[in-house]
Design a protein around this motif. Structure first.
Motif, PDB file in Angstrom:
ATOM      1  N   VAL A 236      15.093  10.970 -58.007  1.00 25.87           N
ATOM      2  CA  VAL A 236      15.984   9.815 -57.858  1.00 25.87           C
ATOM      3  C   VAL A 236      16.971  10.057 -56.715  1.00 25.87           C
ATOM      4  CG1 VAL A 236      17.852   8.546 -58.967  1.00 25.87           C
ATOM      5  CG2 VAL A 236      15.749   8.968 -60.207  1.00 25.87           C
TER       6      VAL A 236
ATOM      7  N   GLU B 120      15.354   9.234 -53.628  1.00 21.37           N
ATOM      8  CA  GLU B 120      15.137   7.791 -53.508  1.00 21.37           C
ATOM      9  C   GLU B 120      16.413   7.049 -53.113  1.00 21.37           C
ATOM     10  OE1 GLU B 120      12.907   6.476 -56.975  1.00 21.37           O
ATOM     11  OE2 GLU B 120      11.607   8.219 -56.746  1.00 21.37           O
ATOM     12  N   LEU B 121      17.560   7.574 -53.530  1.00 21.62           N
ATOM     13  CA  LEU B 121      18.818   6.980 -53.087  1.00 21.62           C
ATOM     14  C   LEU B 121      18.974   7.164 -51.577  1.00 21.62           C
ATOM     15  CD1 LEU B 121      20.976   8.111 -56.086  1.00 21.62           C
ATOM     16  CD2 LEU B 121      20.856   5.761 -55.293  1.00 21.62           C
ATOM     17  N   LEU B 122      18.423   8.252 -51.091  1.00 22.00           N
ATOM     18  CA  LEU B 122      18.439   8.529 -49.648  1.00 22.00           C
ATOM     19  C   LEU B 122      17.467   7.598 -48.919  1.00 22.00           C
ATOM     20  CD1 LEU B 122      19.994  10.723 -48.060  1.00 22.00           C
ATOM     21  CD2 LEU B 122      18.059  12.235 -48.378  1.00 22.00           C
ATOM     22  N   THR B 123      16.237   7.488 -49.426  1.00 21.41           N
ATOM     23  CA  THR B 123      15.233   6.670 -48.724  1.00 21.41           C
ATOM     24  C   THR B 123      15.590   5.186 -48.787  1.00 21.41           C
ATOM     25  OG1 THR B 123      13.808   6.610 -50.690  1.00 21.41           O
ATOM     26  CG2 THR B 123      13.346   8.296 -49.039  1.00 21.41           C
ATOM     27  N   PHE B 124      16.236   4.754 -49.886  1.00 27.99           N
ATOM     28  CA  PHE B 124      16.694   3.367 -49.957  1.00 27.99           C
ATOM     29  C   PHE B 124      17.599   3.075 -48.763  1.00 27.99           C
ATOM     30  CE2 PHE B 124      20.251   0.579 -51.059  1.00 27.99           C
ATOM     31  CZ  PHE B 124      19.561  -0.604 -51.285  1.00 27.99           C
TER      32      PHE B 124
ATOM     33  N   PHE C  38      16.848   0.784 -45.444  1.00 31.42           N
ATOM     34  CA  PHE C  38      17.767  -0.300 -45.128  1.00 31.42           C
ATOM     35  C   PHE C  38      18.220  -0.212 -43.667  1.00 31.42           C
ATOM     36  CE2 PHE C  38      22.164  -1.876 -44.905  1.00 31.42           C
ATOM     37  CZ  PHE C  38      21.931  -3.209 -45.212  1.00 31.42           C
TER      38      PHE C  38
ATOM     39  N   LEU D  59      25.709  -0.518 -47.932  1.00 31.29           N
ATOM     40  CA  LEU D  59      25.295  -1.714 -48.643  1.00 31.29           C
ATOM     41  C   LEU D  59      26.256  -1.990 -49.776  1.00 31.29           C
ATOM     42  CD1 LEU D  59      21.476  -1.469 -49.033  1.00 31.29           C
ATOM     43  CD2 LEU D  59      22.788  -3.238 -47.909  1.00 31.29           C
TER      44      LEU D  59
ATOM     45  N   ILE E 163      25.292  -2.884 -52.612  1.00 27.93           N
ATOM     46  CA  ILE E 163      24.519  -2.759 -53.847  1.00 27.93           C
ATOM     47  C   ILE E 163      24.918  -1.484 -54.568  1.00 27.93           C
ATOM     48  CG2 ILE E 163      22.176  -2.468 -54.767  1.00 27.93           C
ATOM     49  CD1 ILE E 163      21.393  -4.219 -52.220  1.00 27.93           C
TER      50      ILE E 163
ATOM     51  N   GLU F  64      25.093   1.896 -56.516  1.00 22.89           N
ATOM     52  CA  GLU F  64      24.149   3.001 -56.625  1.00 22.89           C
ATOM     53  C   GLU F  64      23.438   2.974 -57.977  1.00 22.89           C
ATOM     54  OE1 GLU F  64      25.328   6.720 -54.695  1.00 22.89           O
ATOM     55  OE2 GLU F  64      24.969   7.583 -56.660  1.00 22.89           O
ATOM     56  N   ALA F  65      24.190   2.566 -59.029  1.00 17.54           N
ATOM     57  CA  ALA F  65      23.596   2.513 -60.370  1.00 17.54           C
ATOM     58  C   ALA F  65      22.402   1.551 -60.391  1.00 17.54           C
ATOM     59  CB  ALA F  65      24.637   2.094 -61.395  1.00 17.54           C
TER      60      ALA F  65
ATOM     61  N   ILE G 195      20.364   0.962 -57.821  1.00 11.87           N
ATOM     62  CA  ILE G 195      19.243   1.645 -57.163  1.00 11.87           C
ATOM     63  C   ILE G 195      18.592   2.630 -58.140  1.00 11.87           C
ATOM     64  CG2 ILE G 195      18.535   2.981 -55.131  1.00 11.87           C
ATOM     65  CD1 ILE G 195      19.857   0.245 -54.551  1.00 11.87           C
ATOM     66  N   ILE G 196      19.429   3.351 -58.885  1.00 14.30           N
ATOM     67  CA  ILE G 196      18.898   4.308 -59.857  1.00 14.30           C
ATOM     68  C   ILE G 196      18.063   3.569 -60.911  1.00 14.30           C
ATOM     69  CG2 ILE G 196      19.526   5.971 -61.675  1.00 14.30           C
ATOM     70  CD1 ILE G 196      21.977   6.704 -59.905  1.00 14.30           C
TER      71      ILE G 196
ATOM     72  N   SER H 165      14.700   2.488 -59.633  1.00 11.62           N
ATOM     73  CA  SER H 165      13.783   3.630 -59.675  1.00 11.62           C
ATOM     74  C   SER H 165      13.183   3.767 -61.078  1.00 11.62           C
ATOM     75  CB  SER H 165      14.551   4.893 -59.264  1.00 11.62           C
ATOM     76  OG  SER H 165      13.761   6.038 -59.424  1.00 11.62           O
TER      77      SER H 165
ATOM     78  N   LEU I 284      12.975   0.524 -52.347  1.00 11.11           N
ATOM     79  CA  LEU I 284      13.391   1.931 -52.385  1.00 11.11           C
ATOM     80  C   LEU I 284      12.917   2.702 -51.155  1.00 11.11           C
ATOM     81  CD1 LEU I 284      12.668   2.774 -56.154  1.00 11.11           C
ATOM     82  CD2 LEU I 284      14.899   2.353 -55.110  1.00 11.11           C
TER      83      LEU I 284
ATOM     84  N   ARG J  57      23.465  12.997 -48.799  1.00 17.05           N
ATOM     85  CA  ARG J  57      23.647  12.799 -50.232  1.00 17.05           C
ATOM     86  C   ARG J  57      23.786  14.156 -50.910  1.00 17.05           C
ATOM     87  NH1 ARG J  57      23.840   9.252 -53.923  1.00 17.05           N
ATOM     88  NH2 ARG J  57      23.385  10.175 -55.922  1.00 17.05           N
TER      89      ARG J  57
END
Lengths: 215, 215
Positions: free
Chosen positions: A196, A199-203, A207, B4, B6, B8-9, B11-12, B15, B78, B190
């Motif tokens: 995860v 994935e926060l990085l790739t999101f 973007f 963004l 949006i 972070e929660a 995005i998690i 996923s 993602l 991150r």
């Protein structure tokens, strides 16, 4: 299981605030505003106030927060005003890395035992902590009054380990195995999915690309 | 850096939704409601709809979502509709554990190199991936077109590694070292703090205790 209405993101930010408060306290700062906390950790002042408001009134309008008081208040909210004894199941690379992770000690977590079923690992010490055979799980957990277990075994063994932990006095499990586990109601379970974080990085990277591409 | 709006929660949770959708798709389910997704992952249906609404309209009222379409849409959000090449810095226990972490591969991350400065580790393969000396960092990152670097070195070396990465074409850094790092604006950073996961557990355990104590 009884759950709180406080968003997990708030708890994570409280953890971040408490680290920042410890840091400014070491610099000798005694009073701090929500704006200064916000600047220090990279969120909005309104977010800081909202997060703290879940737990009652802290600051004095126009004066701000007493750094030490607020720090200890948050530490107490997070349940960190006590030392937690932790056992790690799995003395592989991940278990070994976790047993040496400095961040745990700093926040009051004490690793009191590591468990594995590989005979050649038993009896060794990792970072000063003894490696015990799985058969001694219940005995050592009870002797050391461990409340938390970290599962760091391959996915296919994780449920079996969870079942064994359910027979002990363990209160909480942190599971690093990429597998959904079933535990009894009285045990608090938390899964850590390391992907995860990627994935926060790739999101964000995706973007940025879409911005560059003008979409 | 451009960020963004949006959470972070969200995005998690996206996923988490995508993993659940992959699971129901494997069971042959073709259509799903927000209520069913909510039940499957343990959030409220309103939360599912709110999270998805950030990215436009997906479902059909009264019909629900097409499972495959929604899955691929989230995967694209993602940034996972492409393979990301990853290098790991540090071939210690954590770096080794991460190089073997099955969860990365499942989500389209490919580890293309591990770096260390211990001469006796160089040239070995961890889980099929070669361990290179730090001097070859830039060369290998460029040859393998790696976009993401994972820092898994002791805290005191982490900033030095970040500085070296800043001289390469790396776009994102995932930092496991418990140290605040400075990186140039063009790199997405991150930090992973493993203690936060334990603190989310102790927060809940402390809350349970306070309930039991009748406070």
């Amino acid at each position: 299981m009884k759950t709180l209405k406080i968003p997990e993101a708030t708890i994570i930010r409280l953890s971040v605030y408490s680290r920042y408060l410890a840091q400014v306290d070491r610099r000798g700062v005694t009073t701090i505003s929500s704006g200064e906390i916000a600047d220090g950790v990279g969120v909005s002042p309104a977010q800081v106030r909202k997060d703290l408001a879940y737990f009652g009134e802290f600051g004095t309008r126009g004066v701000g927060y007493n750094v030490k008081d607020l720090y200890w208040h948050i530490i107490k909210i997070l349940g960190l005003n006590t030392t937690w004894s932790v056992v790690i199941i799995g003395a592989g690379n991940l278990g070994t890395a976790l047993s040496m992770y400095g961040g745990f000690r700093e926040r009051g977590f004490k690793v009191v035992g590591i468990f594995d079923n590989a005979p050649h690992k038993i009896g060794y010490r990792l970072n000063g902590v003894e490696v015990y055979p799985m058969e001694r799980l219940k005995e050592i957990i009870e002797r050391e009054k461990a409340q938390i277990a970290i599962i760091a075994v391959p996915a296919e063994y994780a449920q079996d380990v969870a079942d064994q932990l359910a027979e002990t006095s363990i209160q909480g499990i942190l599971n690093f195995a990429p597998r959904v586990l079933n535990v009894p109601e009285h045990i608090e379970l938390r899964n850590v999915d390391l992907s995860v974080n990627l994935e926060l990085l790739t999101f964000n990277l995706a973007f940025r690309r879409s911005i560059k591409a003008g979409r």
